[in-house]
Enzyme design. Structure first.
Site, mmCIF file in Angstrom:
data_model
loop_
_atom_site.group_PDB
_atom_site.id
_atom_site.type_symbol
_atom_site.label_atom_id
_atom_site.label_comp_id
_atom_site.label_asym_id
_atom_site.label_seq_id
_atom_site.Cartn_x
_atom_site.Cartn_y
_atom_site.Cartn_z
ATOM 1 N N HIS A 203 0.829 -1.206 0.000
ATOM 2 C CA HIS A 203 0.000 0.000 0.000
ATOM 3 C C HIS A 203 0.863 1.256 0.000
ATOM 4 O O HIS A 203 2.064 1.209 0.256
ATOM 5 C CB HIS A 203 -0.994 0.035 1.164
ATOM 6 C CG HIS A 203 -0.379 0.063 2.544
ATOM 7 N ND1 HIS A 203 -0.118 -1.074 3.270
ATOM 8 C CD2 HIS A 203 -0.011 1.098 3.346
ATOM 9 C CE1 HIS A 203 0.389 -0.745 4.453
ATOM 10 N NE2 HIS A 203 0.473 0.581 4.521
ATOM 11 N N GLU B 158 -8.535 4.690 9.587
ATOM 12 C CA GLU B 158 -8.025 4.449 8.240
ATOM 13 C C GLU B 158 -9.049 3.789 7.337
ATOM 14 O O GLU B 158 -9.971 3.118 7.795
ATOM 15 C CB GLU B 158 -6.772 3.585 8.310
ATOM 16 C CG GLU B 158 -7.024 2.212 8.902
ATOM 17 C CD GLU B 158 -5.798 1.323 8.771
ATOM 18 O OE1 GLU B 158 -4.890 1.472 9.600
ATOM 19 O OE2 GLU B 158 -5.744 0.498 7.848
ATOM 20 N N GLN C 19 -3.924 3.411 1.455
ATOM 21 C CA GLN C 19 -4.312 3.472 2.867
ATOM 22 C C GLN C 19 -4.482 4.950 3.228
ATOM 23 O O GLN C 19 -3.491 5.677 3.323
ATOM 24 C CB GLN C 19 -3.217 2.826 3.740
ATOM 25 C CG GLN C 19 -3.537 2.833 5.229
ATOM 26 C CD GLN C 19 -2.380 2.278 6.061
ATOM 27 O OE1 GLN C 19 -1.221 2.579 5.811
ATOM 28 N NE2 GLN C 19 -2.705 1.482 7.063
ATOM 29 N N HIS D 10 3.830 7.324 3.746
ATOM 30 C CA HIS D 10 4.756 6.181 3.701
ATOM 31 C C HIS D 10 4.396 5.256 2.554
ATOM 32 O O HIS D 10 3.319 5.341 1.981
ATOM 33 C CB HIS D 10 4.750 5.413 5.035
ATOM 34 C CG HIS D 10 3.455 4.746 5.386
ATOM 35 N ND1 HIS D 10 2.434 5.384 6.071
ATOM 36 C CD2 HIS D 10 2.988 3.490 5.151
ATOM 37 C CE1 HIS D 10 1.427 4.552 6.246
ATOM 38 N NE2 HIS D 10 1.727 3.388 5.688
ATOM 39 N N GLU E 185 7.279 0.818 5.279
ATOM 40 C CA GLU E 185 6.627 -0.194 6.113
ATOM 41 C C GLU E 185 6.815 -1.556 5.440
ATOM 42 O O GLU E 185 6.830 -1.649 4.210
ATOM 43 C CB GLU E 185 5.137 0.168 6.209
ATOM 44 C CG GLU E 185 4.278 -0.778 7.028
ATOM 45 C CD GLU E 185 2.804 -0.337 7.052
ATOM 46 O OE1 GLU E 185 2.471 0.791 6.617
ATOM 47 O OE2 GLU E 185 1.974 -1.152 7.498
HETATM 48 N N1 CMX Z 1 8.389 10.451 5.887
HETATM 49 C C1 CMX Z 1 9.635 10.988 5.757
HETATM 50 N N2 CMX Z 1 10.299 11.589 6.792
HETATM 51 C C2 CMX Z 1 9.663 11.654 7.970
HETATM 52 C C3 CMX Z 1 8.385 11.096 8.163
HETATM 53 C C4 CMX Z 1 7.734 10.493 7.065
HETATM 54 N N3 CMX Z 1 6.520 9.971 7.176
HETATM 55 N N4 CMX Z 1 8.016 11.278 9.446
HETATM 56 C C5 CMX Z 1 9.024 11.949 10.041
HETATM 57 N N5 CMX Z 1 10.012 12.166 9.142
HETATM 58 C C6 CMX Z 1 11.269 12.889 9.376
HETATM 59 C C7 CMX Z 1 10.970 14.296 9.884
HETATM 60 O O1 CMX Z 1 10.768 15.187 8.836
HETATM 61 C C8 CMX Z 1 12.196 14.611 10.703
HETATM 62 O O2 CMX Z 1 13.222 15.032 9.855
HETATM 63 P P1 CMX Z 1 14.110 16.348 10.217
HETATM 64 O O3 CMX Z 1 14.800 15.981 11.503
HETATM 65 O O4 CMX Z 1 15.047 16.469 9.053
HETATM 66 O O5 CMX Z 1 13.146 17.470 10.372
HETATM 67 C C9 CMX Z 1 12.582 13.256 11.285
HETATM 68 O O6 CMX Z 1 11.981 12.264 10.430
HETATM 69 C C10 CMX Z 1 12.063 13.071 12.693
HETATM 70 O O7 CMX Z 1 10.674 13.360 12.647
HETATM 71 P P2 CMX Z 1 9.795 13.829 13.870
HETATM 72 O O8 CMX Z 1 8.710 14.707 13.318
HETATM 73 O O9 CMX Z 1 10.646 14.355 14.989
HETATM 74 O O10 CMX Z 1 9.065 12.499 14.284
HETATM 75 P P3 CMX Z 1 9.561 11.306 15.195
HETATM 76 O O11 CMX Z 1 11.037 11.117 15.141
HETATM 77 O O12 CMX Z 1 8.891 11.425 16.511
HETATM 78 O O13 CMX Z 1 8.848 10.091 14.404
HETATM 79 C C11 CMX Z 1 8.966 8.226 13.006
HETATM 80 C C12 CMX Z 1 9.226 9.720 13.116
HETATM 81 C C13 CMX Z 1 9.274 7.783 11.602
HETATM 82 C C14 CMX Z 1 9.879 7.485 14.019
HETATM 83 C C15 CMX Z 1 7.465 7.980 13.378
HETATM 84 O O14 CMX Z 1 6.660 8.674 12.449
HETATM 85 C C16 CMX Z 1 7.068 6.531 13.397
HETATM 86 O O15 CMX Z 1 7.276 5.821 14.372
HETATM 87 N N6 CMX Z 1 6.441 6.038 12.297
HETATM 88 C C17 CMX Z 1 6.003 4.649 12.214
HETATM 89 C C18 CMX Z 1 4.566 4.477 12.645
HETATM 90 C C19 CMX Z 1 3.598 5.179 11.742
HETATM 91 O O16 CMX Z 1 3.942 5.958 10.865
HETATM 92 N N7 CMX Z 1 2.280 4.879 11.974
HETATM 93 C C20 CMX Z 1 1.192 5.426 11.160
HETATM 94 C C21 CMX Z 1 0.823 4.539 9.999
HETATM 95 C C22 CMX Z 1 0.170 3.245 10.459
HETATM 96 C C23 CMX Z 1 -0.010 2.219 9.336
HETATM 97 O O17 CMX Z 1 0.551 2.362 8.258
HETATM 98 O O18 CMX Z 1 -0.762 1.254 9.571
HETATM 99 CO CO CO Z 2 0.661 1.648 6.282
#
Ligand code: CMX
Ligand code: CO
Length: 142
Positions: free
Chosen positions: A7, A43, A60, A84, A134
């Site tokens: 997705h 979602e 998604q 993502h 993912e």
């Molecule tokens: N794509 C690309 N870069 C991303 C991002 C994304 N989706 N999310 C965060 N970032 C980048 C930010 O821009 C930031 O970069 P800079 O430092 O250069 O500004 C950096 O990563 C850190 O971002 P943050 O805003 O401080 O966020 P966190 O570190 O707290 O979290 C992440 C980032 C990836 C660890 C967190 O989003 C995560 O755990 N994601 C996995 C879970 C998820 O996304 N769940 C929702 C979807 C559920 C599903 O698909 O079922």
């Molecule tokens: Co997903």
């Protein structure tokens, strides 16, 4: 082995309005909806096509259930858009371990529950050229 695009995750402010856009514009219908409290999302999965590995590819659509969730934080910073991508595999544990062994940060020690009873984990976007990635094993695969 990663065998499909499972997705594309799209962050939105209003799930119902976004679902209606995809229906009215492209004719895509909702296949499944759920709330995943652990991930902080409401979602909708829109099925695009079945894939040769026996799975399928979806869009998604994701609305945050709380501001401090991954999608809530991302929306506040970036606005709506592609959040993502997700690759499908019959064995998320093996693929996550192999990718971790290549020095890419895998966010969870054990895969968690995703859409439709799937098992999911994430790779850190900073280790993937800016793409939050993912890995998914669908319920029918595990
Ligand atoms: N794509 C690309 N870069 C991303 C991002 C994304 N989706 N999310 C965060 N970032 C980048 C930010 O821009 C930031 O970069 P800079 O430092 O250069 O500004 C950096 O990563 C850190 O971002 P943050 O805003 O401080 O966020 P966190 O570190 O707290 O979290 C992440 C980032 C990836 C660890 C967190 O989003 C995560 O755990 N994601 C996995 C879970 C998820 O996304 N769940 C929702 C979807 C559920 C599903 O698909 O079922
Ligand atoms: Co997903």
């Amino acid at each position: 082995m990663l065998t499909r695009i499972d997705h594309i995750g799209i962050a939105c402010f209003d799930l119902d309005k976004t679902v209606e856009f995809y229906r009215a514009t492209y004719g895509f219908e909702v296949h499944h909806t759920e709330i995943n409290e652990e991930q902080g999302v409401r979602e909708a999965m829109l099925k695009i096509n079945e894939t040769s590995d026996g799975g399928a590819s979806y869009l998604q659509l994701l609305e945050p259930t709380r501001e401090d969730s991954a999608v809530g934080k991302w929306l506040a910073k970036n606005g709506e858009g592609v959040h993502h991508i997700a690759f499908g595999t019959a064995d998320v544990d093996a693929d996550a371990a192999g990718i971790r062994g290549k020095g890419v940060r895998v966010l969870y020690d054990e895969p968690r529950t995703g859409s439709m009873g799937s098992r999911i984990t994430f790779l850190h976007p900073k280790d993937c050229h800016g793409v939050l990635t993912e890995l998914v094993t669908s319920a029918t695969e595990h």
